[in-house]
Write an enzyme that holds these catalytic residues in place. Sequence first.
Site, PDB file in Angstrom:
ATOM      1  N   PRO A  17     109.067  15.873  32.947  1.00 26.60           N
ATOM      2  CG  PRO A  17     109.001  13.719  33.878  1.00 26.60           C
ATOM      3  CD  PRO A  17     108.918  15.179  34.241  1.00 26.60           C
ATOM      4  CD  GLN A  71     109.637   9.687  34.270  1.00 18.68           C
ATOM      5  OE1 GLN A  71     109.242   9.589  33.117  1.00 18.68           O
ATOM      6  NE2 GLN A  71     108.944  10.316  35.207  1.00 18.68           N
ATOM      7  CB  CYS A 102     103.403   6.407  32.382  1.00 22.54           C
ATOM      8  SG  CYS A 102     102.983   6.334  30.643  1.00 22.54           S
ATOM      9  CE  LYS A 142     105.569  14.074  36.448  1.00 25.94           C
ATOM     10  NZ  LYS A 142     104.687  13.377  35.494  1.00 25.94           N
ATOM     11  N   GLY A 204     100.831  20.058  37.944  1.00 24.07           N
ATOM     12  CA  GLY A 204      99.501  19.968  37.344  1.00 24.07           C
ATOM     13  C   GLY A 204      98.863  21.324  37.175  1.00 24.07           C
ATOM     14  CG  ASP A 205      95.739  21.690  35.544  1.00 21.56           C
ATOM     15  OD1 ASP A 205      96.205  21.071  34.569  1.00 21.56           O
ATOM     16  OD2 ASP A 205      94.680  21.359  36.112  1.00 21.56           O
TER      17      ASP A 205
END
Length: 338
Positions: A17, A71, A102, A142, A204-205
């Site tokens: 998201p 979400q 967030c 998340k 992540g990445d």
Amino acid sequence: MPALPFSRATFPLYLAPMAGVTDKSFRQICKNYGADVLVTEFVSAEGVFRRNQRTREYLDFDEIERPIGVQLFGADAAHMAEAARQVVDWVAPDFIDLNFGCPVNKVVAKNGGSALLKDCPTLTTVAESVVQAVAPVPVTAKIRIGWDADLINAPRVAKILENCGIAALAVHGRTRAQGYSGEADWRVIGEVAQSTALPVIGNGDLFSAETVSRRRAETKISGAMIGRAAMSAPWIFRQIKHYLTTGEALSPPLFFERWNVILDHCRAQVREWGVEEPAIRSLRARLMAYSKNLPEAKSLRDKFQHVSTIAEVEEIAHRHVGENESAGSLKTLAGGLI
Ligand SMILES: Cc1cc2nc3c(=O)[nH]c(=O)nc-3n(C[C@H](O)[C@H](O)[C@H](O)COP(=O)(O)O)c2cc1C
């Protein structure tokens, strides 16, 4: 509703998201390239109550996007539960996803998003209340790996969420304090996947198919979530699937196909908005993200800063392909694109 593909055997690829990015037009582009699970941009529980126009747009999706989750973020358990119930009645998503990651000040100041990682009692009541409110609709969450370097508590949070009845957990390997800097810590993601019975979606990445394959081999993740890499290369989902199935790298699409994606995106946005100029202007930042994967990126970025119509983007595409791709591909462009 299609079943959620959470098992390790299926290894679903999630589109992360991303507020301001993963709207309907973009989600569908990623779906076409093989994203298995989509999630809306985050929606505030309060916005759901007000049912304002913006919130309606965030919640809007087409049937072909299933399985898709909505979400939600917020810190008040009763409000979150009621908002989740309303969303389920309103648009019937395949799952509700809770945002506990967030980092934005505006959200954290109200104890929402990643702030709940340092307030586990509230995190627990939010998760329990939402799970109960929308059962049997699954609720996922998340998280980030923790609040800061001194509070990396993702394994503990995962256990709590497992006990609350959460169905799957996406873990972004950074702390809130990191924002988007530094590197995602896949060691902690691995620890979470090892220590919980929940399907863990690693995030992540993940910028290449090879990286996804390596992270899958190193950890017990049940799926992968791709964010920024998809912004400039939505075909990454196809490349990842190809690599995971065959062990071979799939080249990125030729320029004309990349430009087709960009133009399709512009057209879809204009269809959604119903008015061309504001729709294309709203895409300028997105066009700049696409330029990352094209030659002469800087010159393209300069041009994209000023576009307001599809014709202008087509003109840039025409010149760019003419200057950068072989005659064979150009024929395809002339025949099929513009
Ligand atoms: C522009 C932008 C907007 C984002 N918005 C959200 C969001 O609304 N909800 C959320 O859970 N994460 C959000 N994220 C975080 C991403 O979902 C993801 O966790 C993060 O980008 C790391 O994944 P990546 O390295 O694949 O980009 C956002 C990230 C970006 C770059």
